[in-house]
Design an enzyme around this catalytic site. Sequence first.
Site, PDB file in Angstrom:
ATOM      1  N   SER A  68      -9.135  19.588  -0.625  1.00  0.00           N
ATOM      2  CA  SER A  68      -8.122  19.634   0.377  1.00  0.00           C
ATOM      3  C   SER A  68      -7.950  20.924   0.674  1.00  0.00           C
ATOM      4  CB  SER A  68      -7.173  19.345  -0.758  1.00  0.00           C
ATOM      5  OG  SER A  68      -5.379  19.124   0.023  1.00  0.00           O
TER       6      SER A  68
ATOM      7  N   HIS B  76      -5.374  22.142   1.173  1.00  0.00           N
ATOM      8  CA  HIS B  76      -4.225  22.834   0.922  1.00  0.00           C
ATOM      9  C   HIS B  76      -5.098  24.181  -0.095  1.00  0.00           C
ATOM     10  CE1 HIS B  76      -0.450  21.065   1.963  1.00  0.00           C
ATOM     11  NE2 HIS B  76      -1.282  19.346   2.827  1.00  0.00           N
TER      12      HIS B  76
ATOM     13  N   GLU C 254      -2.291  13.344  11.142  1.00  0.00           N
ATOM     14  CA  GLU C 254      -1.138  14.083  10.116  1.00  0.00           C
ATOM     15  C   GLU C 254      -0.262  15.137  11.144  1.00  0.00           C
ATOM     16  OE1 GLU C 254      -2.427  15.917   6.842  1.00  0.00           O
ATOM     17  OE2 GLU C 254      -2.693  14.180   6.033  1.00  0.00           O
TER      18      GLU C 254
END
Length: 279
Positions: free
Chosen positions: A148, A150, A206
Site C-alpha cells: 500500500s 499509505h 478513488e
Amino acid sequence: MKHIIRIAAVVLAALMIFAVVDRLPSAVSELSDIAVLNKVTADGKYSGQLVVVNEKHRYRNTGGELVSLYENKTDSFYVSTTEIQLQPVAVKPLCDMLDAFRNETGLKKINVISGYRSIETQQEIFKQKAKFYGRLYAKSHVQAPGFSEHHTGLCVDVSIFNAEDGSSEDFDGKGEYDWFLKNAWKYGFVLRYPKGKEKITGISHEPWHFRFVGVLHAYYMTQNNLCLEEYVELLQSKTKSEPLKFRCENKTYKVWHSEKKPKAAAFSGDNYNGYIIWK
C-alpha cells in the site's frame, strides 16, 4: 492483550470518518518551503517522492521521518484523528492546497481521514474488507499489507465533513470539489487512482486519494493524463543525454532515469530499479 487492544485502537482510528479534530497550526512555519520540498534527497532506490508502490512493487523503505498532521495543520480543513501522520515533505504542500481551496471556494469541509499506515494497520483493514465483502473485492479496493502506498506517508484520503450537523460524505471530486482535479498539481499532488487507469494501477477509481509527487512531476502527469505508473515507466527509457524535456511555470526541465545513484540534489528512487533525476 495490550498489544491486541493497541492494534485495534489504531485500526479503529484509521477507519473512522466521523470524529473530526480542528486545530490551528503550531509548526507549519518550521517546515521547508515549496522550492526545497521538491528536492528530495533519497537514500536509495526505494525512497523519495516518486516511488511506485502497488500490487507488484512492495514498499521496501522502512525508514523515514513522520510528523503529526494534527500538530502542523492550518485552520482550513479538518482531520479525523490526531494520529494521522505524513512525511514532512508532504505536509506544507497539503496545507497550502487546502488553504487555497477554502480561500477560492469559501468551503471548509475537507476532512483528512487517512495518511501513513503501518503494515499492521493495513493488515487489519484488508482483513476487515475481505471478511465483509470478499477477498476479490478487498484486492481491488485495498492493497495488501506491504503493498500500500499509505506506507510511504506521501498520500492522503479525504472525505466531506458538514460541521452544521456533524455528518460525513464520501469525497467524489464532483461539483465544487472538481477544483482539486484542476489545481492539485500546483501543490505537487495528483489523483493517484484516476478513472480509466484501473488496469494499470490495480486499484479501483478513488476520487478521494491524493498522492504527493512534487509540482514538476504533478504538472506533467496532469497535463498528459498519466498515472504514476505510466509516468515512471515513460522515464525508464530517458537518459541524461536524451531526457524528457518540458516547460513548467515558465521554466524548462529535464527528467531522466539512472540505475546509478546520482549526486544531483533533485532525485528520487522509483522503487523499481533505479533513480529519477530532474533539473
